[in-house]
Every structure is written in structure tokens, then in C-alpha cells.
Design a protein around this motif. Sequence first.
Motif, short mmCIF file in Angstrom:
data_model
loop_
_atom_site.label_atom_id
_atom_site.label_comp_id
_atom_site.label_asym_id
_atom_site.label_seq_id
_atom_site.Cartn_x
_atom_site.Cartn_y
_atom_site.Cartn_z
N SER A 178 -3.16 3.60 -2.87
CA SER A 178 -2.89 2.62 -3.92
C SER A 178 -2.40 1.33 -3.28
O SER A 178 -1.76 1.35 -2.23
N CYS A 179 -2.69 0.23 -3.93
CA CYS A 179 -2.21 -1.06 -3.48
C CYS A 179 -1.70 -1.80 -4.71
O CYS A 179 -2.48 -2.17 -5.59
N GLU A 227 0.83 -1.19 0.00
CA GLU A 227 0.00 0.00 0.00
C GLU A 227 0.87 1.25 0.00
O GLU A 227 1.99 1.24 0.49
N SER A 228 0.30 2.32 -0.52
CA SER A 228 0.96 3.62 -0.49
C SER A 228 -0.11 4.69 -0.56
O SER A 228 -1.27 4.41 -0.89
N GLY A 229 0.30 5.94 -0.28
CA GLY A 229 -0.62 7.06 -0.43
C GLY A 229 -1.19 7.61 0.86
O GLY A 229 -1.91 8.61 0.83
N GLY A 230 -0.90 6.95 1.98
CA GLY A 230 -1.39 7.48 3.24
C GLY A 230 -0.67 8.76 3.63
O GLY A 230 0.30 9.18 2.99
N GLY A 231 -1.19 9.40 4.68
CA GLY A 231 -0.55 10.62 5.14
C GLY A 231 -1.46 11.39 6.06
O GLY A 231 -2.46 10.87 6.56
N LEU A 232 -1.08 12.64 6.29
CA LEU A 232 -1.83 13.55 7.15
C LEU A 232 -2.60 14.54 6.29
O LEU A 232 -2.01 15.16 5.39
N THR A 279 -1.06 1.27 5.57
CA THR A 279 -0.60 2.64 5.42
C THR A 279 -1.45 3.53 6.33
O THR A 279 -2.66 3.38 6.41
N GLN A 280 -0.79 4.43 7.02
CA GLN A 280 -1.47 5.27 8.01
C GLN A 280 -2.15 6.45 7.34
O GLN A 280 -1.54 7.17 6.54
#
Length: 123
Positions: free
Chosen positions: A21-22, A6-11, A117-118
Motif C-alpha cells: 500500500s502507498c 509505503e507499507s506491506g512489505g515483508g518476507l 518498503t522491503q
Amino acid sequence: QVQLVESGGGLVQAGGSLRLSCAASGGTFSSYAMGWFRQVPGKEREFVAAIARSGGLTQYTDSVKGRFTISRDNAENTVYLQMNSLKPEDTAVYYCAAGRRLGVQGSQLGDYWGQGTQVTVSS
């Protein structure tokens, strides 16, 4: 063996948007139904959204309907979660999951899991 990343996490501030995205590897992506789950500390992992192998069927938990959209690109071996109008209660670690079948509310997913992802939504 399928690997999911996974990617794209954040604040992000409340009302904002993120796209997760995965990326899948190690298997035939189009053979798997895909989904997103989320978990906060001290609570069970909960279903968020799922999509059938062809992309023709999607499922959402009630709290995200109208705000989140799940999609997939079988040519790119990737599933996405577009999250709009984010709320602080959406804060969680989001996990991607794959399964041979979709099931009701993604209940048959979980053959494979990503590392998470957070996503943090500030008020």
C-alpha cells in the motif's frame, strides 16, 4: 508537497502473495498518476507498474504481467500493488511514485517518491 508512505512489505516464500500500500497526503491524490518501482543493491531502479489518475489505464513491466495488479482508491488516497506468485527475483525495495503524467512505462512519474518498503522472497 505530496508525501508518500509505503507499507506491506515483508518476507514471503516463493509462490506466496503480498499486498503493498502507498498512502498519499499533502496533495490532491486524484490529480496524480501513480506507480511502483523497485530496486536491488547495485542496480538501477526499475519500473514495475503504473496507473492513470482515474484508474482507467494500467501499465506493467513484462516480468510481472499476470502476477501483479495495481489499483487505486481515490477516496482513500491510496494505491495498491497486489503481488501474487512471487518469485525470488522479485526481491527488492519497492518504491511508490507520483507524477502529473503517466508516460510510457511510467516514465513521467517521479515528482514524488516514498521511502520504500522491503520485499524479500525466499526460495
